[in-house]
Write an enzyme that holds these catalytic residues in place. Sequence first.
Site, PDB file in Angstrom:
ATOM      1  N   LYS A 100       0.866  -1.189   0.000  1.00 16.20           N
ATOM      2  CA  LYS A 100       0.000   0.000   0.000  1.00 16.20           C
ATOM      3  C   LYS A 100       0.894   1.228   0.000  1.00 16.20           C
ATOM      4  CE  LYS A 100      -4.369   1.288   0.195  1.00 16.20           C
ATOM      5  NZ  LYS A 100      -5.579   0.649  -0.349  1.00 16.20           N
ATOM      6  N   ASP A 130      -6.914   4.531  -4.620  1.00 18.99           N
ATOM      7  CA  ASP A 130      -7.603   4.424  -3.328  1.00 18.99           C
ATOM      8  C   ASP A 130      -8.212   5.813  -3.105  1.00 18.99           C
ATOM      9  OD1 ASP A 130      -7.980   2.629  -0.822  1.00 18.99           O
ATOM     10  OD2 ASP A 130      -7.268   4.475   0.072  1.00 18.99           O
TER      11      ASP A 130
HETATM   12  P1  NDP Z   1     -12.864   8.139  -2.994  1.00 23.92           P
HETATM   13  O1  NDP Z   1     -11.782   9.107  -2.771  1.00 23.92           O
HETATM   14  O2  NDP Z   1     -13.385   7.905  -4.369  1.00 23.92           O
HETATM   15  O3  NDP Z   1     -14.119   8.486  -2.061  1.00 23.92           O
HETATM   16  C1  NDP Z   1     -14.026   8.521  -0.677  1.00 23.92           C
HETATM   17  C2  NDP Z   1     -15.337   9.036  -0.120  1.00 23.92           C
HETATM   18  O4  NDP Z   1     -15.300   8.966   1.305  1.00 23.92           O
HETATM   19  C3  NDP Z   1     -15.611  10.487  -0.463  1.00 23.92           C
HETATM   20  O5  NDP Z   1     -16.997  10.712  -0.520  1.00 23.92           O
HETATM   21  C4  NDP Z   1     -14.984  11.214   0.722  1.00 23.92           C
HETATM   22  O6  NDP Z   1     -15.513  12.505   0.951  1.00 23.92           O
HETATM   23  C5  NDP Z   1     -15.327  10.277   1.862  1.00 23.92           C
HETATM   24  N1  NDP Z   1     -14.293  10.401   2.911  1.00 23.92           N
HETATM   25  C6  NDP Z   1     -12.952  10.328   2.770  1.00 23.92           C
HETATM   26  N2  NDP Z   1     -12.326  10.524   3.950  1.00 23.92           N
HETATM   27  C7  NDP Z   1     -13.298  10.729   4.834  1.00 23.92           C
HETATM   28  C8  NDP Z   1     -13.296  11.001   6.205  1.00 23.92           C
HETATM   29  N3  NDP Z   1     -12.155  11.106   6.913  1.00 23.92           N
HETATM   30  N4  NDP Z   1     -14.496  11.151   6.816  1.00 23.92           N
HETATM   31  C9  NDP Z   1     -15.657  11.032   6.109  1.00 23.92           C
HETATM   32  N5  NDP Z   1     -15.711  10.779   4.800  1.00 23.92           N
HETATM   33  C10 NDP Z   1     -14.557  10.640   4.181  1.00 23.92           C
HETATM   34  O7  NDP Z   1     -12.331   6.760  -2.365  1.00 23.92           O
HETATM   35  P2  NDP Z   1     -12.863   5.284  -2.586  1.00 23.92           P
HETATM   36  O8  NDP Z   1     -14.333   5.284  -2.787  1.00 23.92           O
HETATM   37  O9  NDP Z   1     -11.997   4.644  -3.589  1.00 23.92           O
HETATM   38  O10 NDP Z   1     -12.501   4.619  -1.177  1.00 23.92           O
HETATM   39  C11 NDP Z   1     -13.413   4.570  -0.079  1.00 23.92           C
HETATM   40  C12 NDP Z   1     -12.981   3.486   0.888  1.00 23.92           C
HETATM   41  O11 NDP Z   1     -12.969   2.217   0.212  1.00 23.92           O
HETATM   42  C13 NDP Z   1     -11.576   3.641   1.465  1.00 23.92           C
HETATM   43  O12 NDP Z   1     -11.555   3.108   2.778  1.00 23.92           O
HETATM   44  C14 NDP Z   1     -10.734   2.740   0.577  1.00 23.92           C
HETATM   45  O13 NDP Z   1      -9.553   2.303   1.212  1.00 23.92           O
HETATM   46  C15 NDP Z   1     -11.700   1.600   0.356  1.00 23.92           C
HETATM   47  N6  NDP Z   1     -11.429   0.771  -0.805  1.00 23.92           N
HETATM   48  C16 NDP Z   1     -11.365   1.309  -2.065  1.00 23.92           C
HETATM   49  C17 NDP Z   1     -11.148   0.491  -3.147  1.00 23.92           C
HETATM   50  C18 NDP Z   1     -11.191   1.005  -4.540  1.00 23.92           C
HETATM   51  O14 NDP Z   1     -11.120   0.175  -5.456  1.00 23.92           O
HETATM   52  N7  NDP Z   1     -11.340   2.278  -4.775  1.00 23.92           N
HETATM   53  C19 NDP Z   1     -10.847  -0.946  -2.977  1.00 23.92           C
HETATM   54  C20 NDP Z   1     -11.023  -1.423  -1.615  1.00 23.92           C
HETATM   55  C21 NDP Z   1     -11.259  -0.571  -0.587  1.00 23.92           C
HETATM   56  P3  NDP Z   1     -14.742  13.794   0.390  1.00 23.92           P
HETATM   57  O15 NDP Z   1     -15.025  13.823  -1.073  1.00 23.92           O
HETATM   58  O16 NDP Z   1     -15.344  14.915   1.138  1.00 23.92           O
HETATM   59  O17 NDP Z   1     -13.292  13.593   0.705  1.00 23.92           O
END
Ligand code: NDP
Length: 442
Positions: free
Chosen positions: A123, A163
């Site tokens: 990672k 991510d």
């Molecule tokens: P994105 O950056 O596309 O979206 C993240 C979302 O979560 C946004 O809406 C963001 O809001 C919100 N967010 C981020 N940080 C916080 C926080 N501290 N508190 C509240 N909301 C928050 O990321 P992903 O959708 O790709 O990832 C989301 C989760 O899924 C993560 O934990 C990631 O590790 C996990 N994941 C992702 C994978 C992937 O393929 N993308 C695979 C496996 C796991 P804002 O826009 O305001 O920042």
Amino acid sequence: MVKQIIDEVVKRNPGEVEFHQAVTEVVESVAPVLEKHPEYKQAKILERICEPERQLMFRVPWVDDSGKVQVNRGFRIEFNSAIGPYKGGLRFHPSVYLGIIKFLGFEQIFKNSLTTLPMGGGKGGADFDPKGKSDGEVMRFCQSFMSELFRHIGPDTDVPAGDIGVGGREIGFMYGMYKKLRNEFTGVLTGKGLDWGGSLVRTEATGYGLIYFLLEMLKDMGKDIKGSTVVSSGSGNVSIYAIQKCQELGAKVVACSDSNGYIYDKDGINLKTVKQLKEVERKRIKEYLKYHPKATYEEGCDNIWKVKCDIALPNATQNEIDKKSAEKLVENGVWAVAEGANMPSTPEAIKVFQKAKVGFGPAKAANAGGVATSGLEMSQNSQRLSWTFEETDKYLNRIMKAIYKQSKEAAIEYGQEGNLVVGANIAGFLKVARSMYAQGIV
Ligand code: NDP
């Protein structure tokens, strides 16, 4: 012995609380495996798994639009390569520090093992915030980041992906720089654009995979997703495609969020609007109300778990559901929780769900669809072929079913029927442990 290993990890990695949390869960889950396999105990498999094979930290200097020099910190943790090249995403978020990347890299070892594909765990990321930056600033940052990372990665060594904060735009900028520096066109990153080596379904994979896993869980619970009410936190890649699949299957998704607050639409979220706001315009979720005035918006992300639902999908970030939020969900009659984000429920919250007999799909297993499809992207790159959407989606579905089956069966074998947390940890661990044991003390 369990306590001793955890204490040692805490002592050797001070202040890295998320890493401690992830290690504690896995070490406690796999303790019975070590009782059955004294040879793993003697070879210190668990102690070795908790220590990354390599940890990289580096300076990322770049120039912003006003001509000022900015300095960020970059990370890549190459955690374990027993079953394949290091594989795992890159996170760009101001909260990133060594402890976050280590927790994510550690979880990735077991998740990748569960996918049935040959991928080790890694990672990376940076404490850079892409929010509010121009495309030019993001490009200069990505280029600087890759100008160091390129010497440590490669299609058979370490294959990063996206991510939080790293989507198609960032992968494109990093790939361009890698290609220039190495003068080679290889599958060194996944999540690439479809015109230059990307895989169909990769964008949808984590969200879709989460729902495929959930369907298996619901089948065993005798429940149907059709007609259910769903809450999905976040409005990024994982949340958007989880919502899409839920809607396709006849569920009503009533709330989603971003890091500022959440929207509630009792008639069901209009996903087209969310996609336009988040994927195209990069705006805040509260703007949804401009287009759907009957919906409501509340500041603060925790409150989303007060919304009554049958199925909760934490799809935003780590530790977003604490004990209090879990209790609220249970009080409101939730039947199932499936984790799209990594480690979104605190250990106390998981206990609340398990005690209330809520179906619980842990992240390691439930969100493995993203990395699994990254694995399929690597296969297509090696074959120099592109598979169709249907073919790739079918493969993803098969993998998610296999992950559920392995987790369920391992839980039964170790006397913890229905506990998918323990089941996923044990099933993921066993393959890595067998491989490390076979490869000697390295
Ligand atoms: P994105 O950056 O596309 O979206 C993240 C979302 O979560 C946004 O809406 C963001 O809001 C919100 N967010 C981020 N940080 C916080 C926080 N501290 N508190 C509240 N909301 C928050 O990321 P992903 O959708 O790709 O990832 C989301 C989760 O899924 C993560 O934990 C990631 O590790 C996990 N994941 C992702 C994978 C992937 O393929 N993308 C695979 C496996 C796991 P804002 O826009 O305001 O920042």
